[in-house]
Design a protein around this motif. Sequence first.
Motif, PDB file in Angstrom:
ATOM      1  N   GLY A 109     -35.492  12.004 -13.052  1.00 40.10           N
ATOM      2  CA  GLY A 109     -34.830  12.839 -12.066  1.00 40.10           C
ATOM      3  C   GLY A 109     -35.556  14.137 -11.797  1.00 40.10           C
ATOM      4  O   GLY A 109     -35.864  14.473 -10.653  1.00 40.10           O
ATOM      5  N   PHE A 110     -35.849  14.889 -12.853  1.00 42.38           N
ATOM      6  CA  PHE A 110     -36.517  16.174 -12.697  1.00 42.38           C
ATOM      7  C   PHE A 110     -38.035  16.029 -12.592  1.00 42.38           C
ATOM      8  O   PHE A 110     -38.671  16.749 -11.828  1.00 42.38           O
ATOM      9  N   ILE A 127     -40.743  20.602 -11.281  1.00 41.75           N
ATOM     10  CA  ILE A 127     -40.128  20.305  -9.991  1.00 41.75           C
ATOM     11  C   ILE A 127     -41.190  20.233  -8.899  1.00 41.75           C
ATOM     12  O   ILE A 127     -41.160  19.350  -8.026  1.00 41.75           O
ATOM     13  N   ARG A 186     -42.968  17.009  -9.142  1.00 43.33           N
ATOM     14  CA  ARG A 186     -42.172  15.901  -8.623  1.00 43.33           C
ATOM     15  C   ARG A 186     -42.188  15.837  -7.102  1.00 43.33           C
ATOM     16  O   ARG A 186     -42.325  14.764  -6.509  1.00 43.33           O
ATOM     17  N   SER A 208     -31.038  14.082 -11.218  1.00 48.11           N
ATOM     18  CA  SER A 208     -31.578  15.439 -11.047  1.00 48.11           C
ATOM     19  C   SER A 208     -30.518  16.518 -11.208  1.00 48.11           C
ATOM     20  O   SER A 208     -30.625  17.596 -10.624  1.00 48.11           O
TER      21      SER A 208
END
Length: 330
Positions: free
Chosen positions: A54-55, A199, A202, A268
Amino acid sequence: MFQPVKPAQWLIIAVAILAMVAVPLVTRNPYLLHVLILSMIFGIFASAWNLVAGFGGMKTFGHHAFFGIGAYVSALLSIKLGLSPWLTIWLGALAATATGLFIGLPILRIRSMAHVAIVTLGFAEIVRIVISNLQTITRGELGLWGIRPFEGFTLPLLGKVVFSPADKVPYYYLILLLLIASTAVIMLLMRSRTGLSIIAMRDAEDAAESLGVNLTRQKLLVFGISAFLVGISGAFYAHYISILTPTAAVGIDLIILVIAMALVGGLSTFSGPLIGALILTGIVELLRDLDQYRLLVYGAIIILIVMFLPKGLTTLGPVFRRRFASRSSS
């Protein structure tokens, strides 16, 4: 970028923790406590997977290998060497971390997320097959039993604390403490400068790399922390359940369940995997009487939640707040 935690959010967190602490004071029903213990074990697992997927944006499908490694290493060290589980759970987590870093170094250099998913899933299947075939050590599908429980201790005012199958309360508070600690680690990491680079990695790997973010180092950091937390949950699971099989500890059903928890709760987010673990673990237990129809109903519930709440159950909070604010203003 994460927004600062508002006072109202701190209040919600404090109330949630106090509510969980108060559960054994209200009821000592062993079945209810057992379900809550399992939900917290999987909550740690789902949160750790969410940290990576997610992160961090790394779609890995092999985290159940770290769960099984942590469980089997801790269990075998306590059985074969007579070490205390209070020590072996950390050794099991470190073994999972070392394995994660070893396998992650070549895998995480791959830019294609589809290939990362397939390779990590294959790695987990290799771990399961190895554990199954080492029958002289792990007893394979016959089950590794005789795993030592946590040793009791004495606390001021509270007296003797004994870990036994008949009393779930010590296990409940121990896994609650591990859950709070693991969630705090993830929150502190993601709200730091390192979290901002994760982040950025990502959302746009090339842009992050052009700004000086070392992609390999950041991916390994996230992967290692995630593997450690999953290893801790696996080690606790081993000493709580007291019997291990490769299918239960490293089966593909486990990672499917954990991914579903993260998606249902909200990817996330910090609270999403915890909410998803609590709800889906409870649903599994409630549907137990349906026998062969249980998985059908369970799958239908997950599909409906994902269809109508694609960002997870955590999105319901802002919706309710907006509706409440609009009614109050009118």
